[in-house]
Design a protein around this motif. Structure first.
Motif, PDB file in Angstrom:
ATOM      1  N   UNK A 257      10.995  -8.543 -38.344  1.00 30.99           N
ATOM      2  CA  UNK A 257      11.179  -7.091 -38.221  1.00 30.99           C
ATOM      3  C   UNK A 257      12.186  -6.859 -37.094  1.00 30.99           C
ATOM      4  N   UNK A 258      12.618  -5.620 -36.901  1.00 28.28           N
ATOM      5  CA  UNK A 258      13.567  -5.376 -35.798  1.00 28.28           C
ATOM      6  C   UNK A 258      12.936  -5.566 -34.415  1.00 28.28           C
ATOM      7  N   UNK A 259      11.625  -5.739 -34.345  1.00 33.78           N
ATOM      8  CA  UNK A 259      10.971  -5.887 -33.039  1.00 33.78           C
ATOM      9  C   UNK A 259      11.280  -7.275 -32.478  1.00 33.78           C
ATOM     10  N   UNK A 260      12.003  -7.290 -31.326  1.00 37.45           N
ATOM     11  CA  UNK A 260      12.441  -8.586 -30.796  1.00 37.45           C
ATOM     12  C   UNK A 260      12.147  -8.733 -29.311  1.00 37.45           C
ATOM     13  N   UNK A 261      11.382  -7.815 -28.753  1.00 36.08           N
ATOM     14  CA  UNK A 261      11.163  -7.835 -27.304  1.00 36.08           C
ATOM     15  C   UNK A 261      10.502  -9.121 -26.833  1.00 36.08           C
ATOM     16  N   UNK A 262      10.835  -9.504 -25.614  1.00 44.36           N
ATOM     17  CA  UNK A 262      10.254 -10.735 -25.081  1.00 44.36           C
ATOM     18  C   UNK A 262       9.452 -10.512 -23.814  1.00 44.36           C
ATOM     19  N   UNK A 263       9.236  -9.214 -23.468  1.00 44.75           N
ATOM     20  CA  UNK A 263       8.510  -8.914 -22.226  1.00 44.75           C
ATOM     21  C   UNK A 263       7.017  -9.203 -22.364  1.00 44.75           C
ATOM     22  N   UNK A 264       6.499  -8.885 -23.554  1.00 46.92           N
ATOM     23  CA  UNK A 264       5.064  -9.084 -23.794  1.00 46.92           C
ATOM     24  C   UNK A 264       4.841 -10.177 -24.830  1.00 46.92           C
ATOM     25  N   UNK A 265       3.595 -10.427 -25.162  1.00 49.49           N
ATOM     26  CA  UNK A 265       3.268 -11.496 -26.116  1.00 49.49           C
ATOM     27  C   UNK A 265       3.894 -11.283 -27.493  1.00 49.49           C
TER      28      UNK A 265
ATOM     29  N   UNK B 134       4.628   3.454 -36.979  1.00 51.48           N
ATOM     30  CA  UNK B 134       4.297   3.922 -35.629  1.00 51.48           C
ATOM     31  C   UNK B 134       4.739   2.891 -34.599  1.00 51.48           C
ATOM     32  N   UNK B 135       4.528   1.628 -34.938  1.00 48.37           N
ATOM     33  CA  UNK B 135       4.936   0.531 -34.047  1.00 48.37           C
ATOM     34  C   UNK B 135       6.431   0.673 -33.737  1.00 48.37           C
ATOM     35  N   UNK B 136       7.226   0.950 -34.776  1.00 42.35           N
ATOM     36  CA  UNK B 136       8.673   1.088 -34.583  1.00 42.35           C
ATOM     37  C   UNK B 136       8.991   2.362 -33.797  1.00 42.35           C
ATOM     38  N   UNK B 137       8.344   3.471 -34.182  1.00 44.20           N
ATOM     39  CA  UNK B 137       8.598   4.758 -33.510  1.00 44.20           C
ATOM     40  C   UNK B 137       8.282   4.716 -32.029  1.00 44.20           C
ATOM     41  N   UNK B 138       7.150   4.078 -31.695  1.00 43.51           N
ATOM     42  CA  UNK B 138       6.686   4.091 -30.308  1.00 43.51           C
ATOM     43  C   UNK B 138       7.457   3.116 -29.426  1.00 43.51           C
ATOM     44  N   UNK B 139       8.299   2.327 -30.047  1.00 44.33           N
ATOM     45  CA  UNK B 139       9.108   1.401 -29.254  1.00 44.33           C
ATOM     46  C   UNK B 139       8.361   0.176 -28.764  1.00 44.33           C
ATOM     47  N   UNK B 140       7.295  -0.172 -29.452  1.00 40.57           N
ATOM     48  CA  UNK B 140       6.542  -1.371 -29.055  1.00 40.57           C
ATOM     49  C   UNK B 140       7.450  -2.601 -29.111  1.00 40.57           C
ATOM     50  N   UNK B 141       8.429  -2.549 -30.024  1.00 42.54           N
ATOM     51  CA  UNK B 141       9.314  -3.694 -30.230  1.00 42.54           C
ATOM     52  C   UNK B 141      10.250  -3.966 -29.067  1.00 42.54           C
TER      53      UNK B 141
END
Ligand code: CU
Lengths: 138, 335
Positions: B266-274, B251-258
């Motif tokens: 994991x593929x989640x690499x965003x730097x906007x949030x914690x 769900x984390x991946x589907x919802x685009x939390x990353x």
């Protein structure tokens, strides 16, 4: 109503010249303090911003400020000594300057200059305490 | 009359006592456990007691000359009082306080000799990066975390502070003084915590709507425990264990939390949030405002802005309860 004591124009002018000078003299000690203050902050600010936070530059900066402080304090002590003498210009041993006479005015200016030298002396010491107690720019 | 005066005296003694008892706890400069905070607490007590004594002395004198002895004083005594009490005494007091205060400062600003941290103030959370002792901070940090700092007891940590968009201020009262964080500028401080424990910090410079909800815990650990923790913190995230956690990761991946959050490994690499790599191992959620548990995680993901007005994270109220719960299980498992 006290009547004014008029002296001859010559003597008046001489007296005014002297008083103008001592009026100017009472500002000298605070001016030395102000210059010392500005110079110390400029030297410390430039060293810390442009050179290093620590090390030989800071040692040099402290020495420069230290030397400037000795000069400032020496001048203030000298001025203080002179105004002390001006304050006690009489040989009667009294330090009162509350009469509306030219002699007491003269003494009063010495008195004021003397007190201002003390304040300036303390001011210079306070300005330089951080240099003495804090050894770096950090 | 007598009774009300007694009551007033009682209140005067009790009042400050009640106020002072509120100065205990994990976020108090008056229960200092860091070397710098202890020095400042000493300064505070010296000032407070000194000022109280002087206040009593002055008011006692006023009382004396207006109520007790109203006769005239000799000019000599009056003159002595003015010179002694008005010039020499303040001069001695101010000079000694200046020397005392200034001589405490170098230690407060000393360079750290252990772990290095860089903390960035964001709206309304803290980005935290670590370099181990001796590492060059020009290199990338070994660990990235958020909303909590950990420090080893007994050594001085070097801390760089900066901010993303607006000014914040970093302050953990039990450990040391506060320092502002400026966008585009790096300020530095160092902290030397002495006792193991969890202390609370708070942003101390108004930074917008949820400024008051921008806190963090500082966890002080035994040096050995800290080294082990930092090693673990530098690792990638643990893969989800169990059905719910695996479902949560999906769900984390589907919802685009990353897109906003990084979960290292994991593929989640965003730097906007914690950074959420080891979220479950933290002592609080969302910058010190919630406990770290499933309940709180679900509430937060459902609607961050209702817990923290203006929060820069969208709400996920379209998610099914099971999905929210799976997501929370996954995040809680990121130890
Ligand atoms: Cu703030």
């Amino acid at each position: 109503m006290a009547r004014r004591q008029w002296t001859s124009g010559e003597a008046d002018r001489a007296e005014f010249r002297e008083e103008r000078r001592s009026l100017f003299r009472i500002t000298v000690a605070p001016t030395i303090w102000a210059l010392h203050f500005a110079a110390s902050y400029a030297v410390a600010g430039l060293t810390c911003a442009r050179l290093a936070d620590d090390g030989p530059d800071v040692v040099l900066m402290r020495l420069v400020i230290g030397a400037g402080t000795l000069v400032a304090l020496g001048l203030i002590v000298w001025l203080g000594w002179r105004s002390w003498q001006q304050w006690d210009a009489s040989d009667e041993g009294r330090r009162l300057d509350d009469q509306p006479t030219s002699r007491d005015r003269h003494r009063f200016l010495g008195h004021a200059a003397f007190l201002l030298s003390i304040v300036s002396f303390i001011g210079v010491i306070y300005t330089v305490l951080p240099v003495l107690l804090i050894g770096s720019c950090l | 009359m007598g009774k009300s005066r007694g009551l007033r005296t009682f209140a005067m003694i009790l009042g400050p006592g009640v106020l002072l008892s509120a100065c205990d706890g994990p976020q108090s400069a008056l229960s200092a456990t860091g070397a710098d905070a202890i020095a400042m607490e000493g300064l505070f007590w010296v000032m407070l007691i000194g000022a109280t004594l002087i206040w009593i002395l002055i008011n006692g004198l006023i009382y004396y000359v207006t109520r007790v002895y109203t006769g005239s004083l000799s000019p000599r005594l009056a003159h002595g009082l003015i010179v002694g009490g008005g010039i020499i005494f303040p001069l001695v007091v101010v000079t000694s306080l200046l020397v005392y205060g200034l001589s405490a400062m170098p230690e407060q600003r000393a360079m750290g000799d252990g772990v290095k941290l860089r903390i960035t103030g964001e709206q309304w959370w803290w980005r935290v990066e670590y370099w181990p002792e001796g590492a060059d901070p020009a290199n990338p940090p070994v660990a990235v975390s958020a909303n909590e700092i950990r420090l080893p007891a007994g050594s001085r940590a070097e801390i760089e502070l900066t901010a993303a968009k607006v000014i914040h201020s970093f302050w953990i009262p039990a450990l040391g003084g506060k320092l502002d964080m400026f966008p585009g500028r790096v300020t530095r401080m160092s902290l030397k915590p002495l006792s193991v424990g969890v202390y609370r910090g708070q942003c101390a410079e108004f930074c917008g709507q949820s400024h008051a909800l921008m806190a963090l815990n500082a966890v002080v650990m035994e040096p050995g425990d800290f080294d082990a923790w930092l090693k673990a913190e530098a690792q990638d995230a643990a893969p989800p264990k169990g059905y719910a956690a695996t479902r949560g990761a999906e769900i984390f991946a589907q919802q685009g939390c990353g897109a906003c959050h990084a979960v290292r490994g994991t593929p989640a690499r965003g730097g906007v949030g914690p950074d959420l790599t080891h979220l479950g191992g933290r002592t609080s959620l969302a910058a010190g405002i919630l406990p770290m548990d499933r309940e709180a995680l679900m509430k937060w993901i459902l609607s961050p802005a209702s817990l923290k007005p203006g929060a820069r994270m969208p709400g996920y109220d379209h998610l099914e309860r099971e999905d929210l719960s799976a997501l929370a299980t996954y995040l809680e498992g990121l130890k």
